[in-house]
Design an enzyme around this catalytic site. Sequence first.
Site, PDB file in Angstrom:
ATOM      1  N   GLU A  20      11.980  -1.852  57.068  1.00 53.14           N
ATOM      2  CA  GLU A  20      11.077  -2.465  58.039  1.00 53.14           C
ATOM      3  C   GLU A  20       9.811  -2.854  57.301  1.00 53.14           C
ATOM      4  O   GLU A  20       9.009  -2.004  56.908  1.00 53.14           O
ATOM      5  CB  GLU A  20      10.727  -1.487  59.162  1.00 53.14           C
ATOM      6  CG  GLU A  20       9.834  -2.154  60.204  1.00 53.14           C
ATOM      7  CD  GLU A  20       8.959  -1.186  60.977  1.00 53.14           C
ATOM      8  OE1 GLU A  20       8.539  -1.535  62.085  1.00 53.14           O
ATOM      9  OE2 GLU A  20       8.671  -0.082  60.472  1.00 53.14           O
ATOM     10  N   ASP A  75      11.465   3.081  57.663  1.00 58.34           N
ATOM     11  CA  ASP A  75      10.322   2.783  58.507  1.00 58.34           C
ATOM     12  C   ASP A  75       9.119   2.393  57.630  1.00 58.34           C
ATOM     13  O   ASP A  75       8.832   3.083  56.644  1.00 58.34           O
ATOM     14  CB  ASP A  75      10.012   4.054  59.306  1.00 58.34           C
ATOM     15  CG  ASP A  75       9.019   3.843  60.417  1.00 58.34           C
ATOM     16  OD1 ASP A  75       9.340   3.106  61.364  1.00 58.34           O
ATOM     17  OD2 ASP A  75       7.908   4.415  60.341  1.00 58.34           O
TER      18      ASP A  75
HETATM   19  C1  GLC Z   1       7.464   1.673  62.750  1.00 59.13           C
HETATM   20  C2  GLC Z   1       8.306   2.020  63.945  1.00 59.13           C
HETATM   21  C3  GLC Z   1       7.399   2.285  65.103  1.00 59.13           C
HETATM   22  C4  GLC Z   1       6.494   3.449  64.759  1.00 59.13           C
HETATM   23  C5  GLC Z   1       5.749   3.185  63.455  1.00 59.13           C
HETATM   24  C6  GLC Z   1       5.114   4.436  62.923  1.00 59.13           C
HETATM   25  O1  GLC Z   1       6.773   0.500  62.930  1.00 59.13           O
HETATM   26  O2  GLC Z   1       9.217   1.001  64.192  1.00 59.13           O
HETATM   27  O3  GLC Z   1       8.108   2.554  66.279  1.00 59.13           O
HETATM   28  O4  GLC Z   1       5.560   3.653  65.785  1.00 59.13           O
HETATM   29  O5  GLC Z   1       6.619   2.743  62.449  1.00 59.13           O
HETATM   30  O6  GLC Z   1       6.070   5.318  62.445  1.00 59.13           O
END
Ligand code: GLC
Length: 539
Positions: free
Chosen positions: A266, A207
């Site tokens: 991500e 993440d």
């Molecule tokens: C990422 C996740 C999202 C979350 C954020 C904070 O972007 O995909 O759902 O709110 O991180 O952890």
Amino acid sequence: MTSSDWLWWRDGAIYHVYLRSFADSNGDGLGDLPGLIDRLDYLNGTRDSLGVDAIWLSPCFPSPDKDFGYDVADFNAIDPRYGTLADFDRLIAEAHRRGIRVLLDLVYNHTSDQHLWFLESRSSRQSPRRDWYVWRDGRPGGGPPNNWQSVFGGRAWTWDEATRQFYYHMFLREQPDLNWHNPDVRRALSDATRFWLDRGVDGFRLDVFNAWYEHPDYPDNPTKLGLRGFDRQHHIYDVDRPEMHPALAEFRSLLNSYPERASVGELFGADPARAASYCNDHGLHMVFNFEFSYRAWDPEAFCTSIESAERHLGADAWPCYVLSNHDLSRHVSRYGGDHPAEVARVAATLLLTQRGTPFLYYGEEIGLPDVPLRRSQIVDPPGRRYWPLYKGRDPNRGPMQWDSGPNAGFTTGTPWLPVRLDYAELNAAAQQGDARSVWSFYRDLMRLRRLTPALRRGAFERLSRPSHQGLAYLRASPGQQALIALNFRSTPVRLTFQHPVDSSGWSLGVAAHPERAARLSPGEIDLGAFQAAVFVRSG
Ligand code: GLC
């Protein structure tokens, strides 16, 4: 390529299970691990399965759910609402038995403010864990340490009255950022990673990994124009710090000490060059490049993203593609207009015929759109804050529609988000029994992809001349070629090629509409409305 070249994360298709909305086994309205286990046959292992090679599970760790699981209160446990560690072990065993790998979602940028580490850190300035989070004095006069903004709105700093310092949180105030400069933090996170690897987990989604580090001096970010506070800054001190690279190298060497493990990151922000910079043998196996997902429904726009991913990643790094996820409005809702099921098939073909790992989001295989919600039904914090400008992410997190039974077969209780009203017609069971459904088309495409080395590994080459209606491209590998032609619109189109192709010897692998035109000649192809066709030929 021989079958022994098969590598699950590179050659397979990965399916994103948003656990709380997938399948509820105990009637509490939340999806859970036993519910997922009961549905594994749907995903792979039988003749009637969809045929996915791996699942990525959204966070299933204990969480107060301020950000629906992305505020983790314990990295080494399962939230009791989702099941037990024994259920988790059973999931791994049952998934593996069906040829499904399992990726977990690691949220290492921050924790919940209820994590023991933060409770200790907050307890006093002398706490041995004080430095596990980012604590700073205010500016003279009492203001926060710098101008940084939270992604979810407001300042990124919260004042702690008891210890008279500010702590930093890139997201909610209930999601304090970990201090990655502290080696004890890094060690604790490595231990958590190892804990799951030892249980047989096959890999991880990381993440917002590129936000792990902040500049150690916490300078102000330069400002620019933008809608929300966060968008009005250049994120040069809070994102993409150089320390990321050694941290990822360490993470990678831990993964490499287990066989066939993989990672996907991500990337915070959509930038193909930055995504590519993290994608290598000393970094991550794959990085989501959201530029592709943010595109308008225009073949030129998608083609630009594909070519730019190819260019930035080069021959050695591996792309991955995604159209929908738990943070984005579902793509049939974004693109579908009056023809959602037609658009769903074209989009599926685009996604599943790239040189790069496709990530599917649960429900997209039945063309599931967003759930329409009223203001009072919104639970997602950014949605509550920015409604109606931004309605948050609940609409794209609605329950899976399994069948025409109560609550679409998702739960016997009250679902945590409402089920769409159309579930009696739009559901997985109905589509599995219909050879012409979106579901059957996904299954056929995935089968073809699995059987066709050119579709998995072949080089991408644009074939058609610029057009805002359609796109044709080749995928060429030694000894085999695939030709993909897509019509994005409801009227027939003739796509002319940039150079002639030998039009003999092709066989039609799949077509979205077998009864509509997909006529190939050396210089062009004629396609019926929303036609999406994949041809294959050896040589
Ligand atoms: C990422 C996740 C999202 C979350 C954020 C904070 O972007 O995909 O759902 O709110 O991180 O952890």
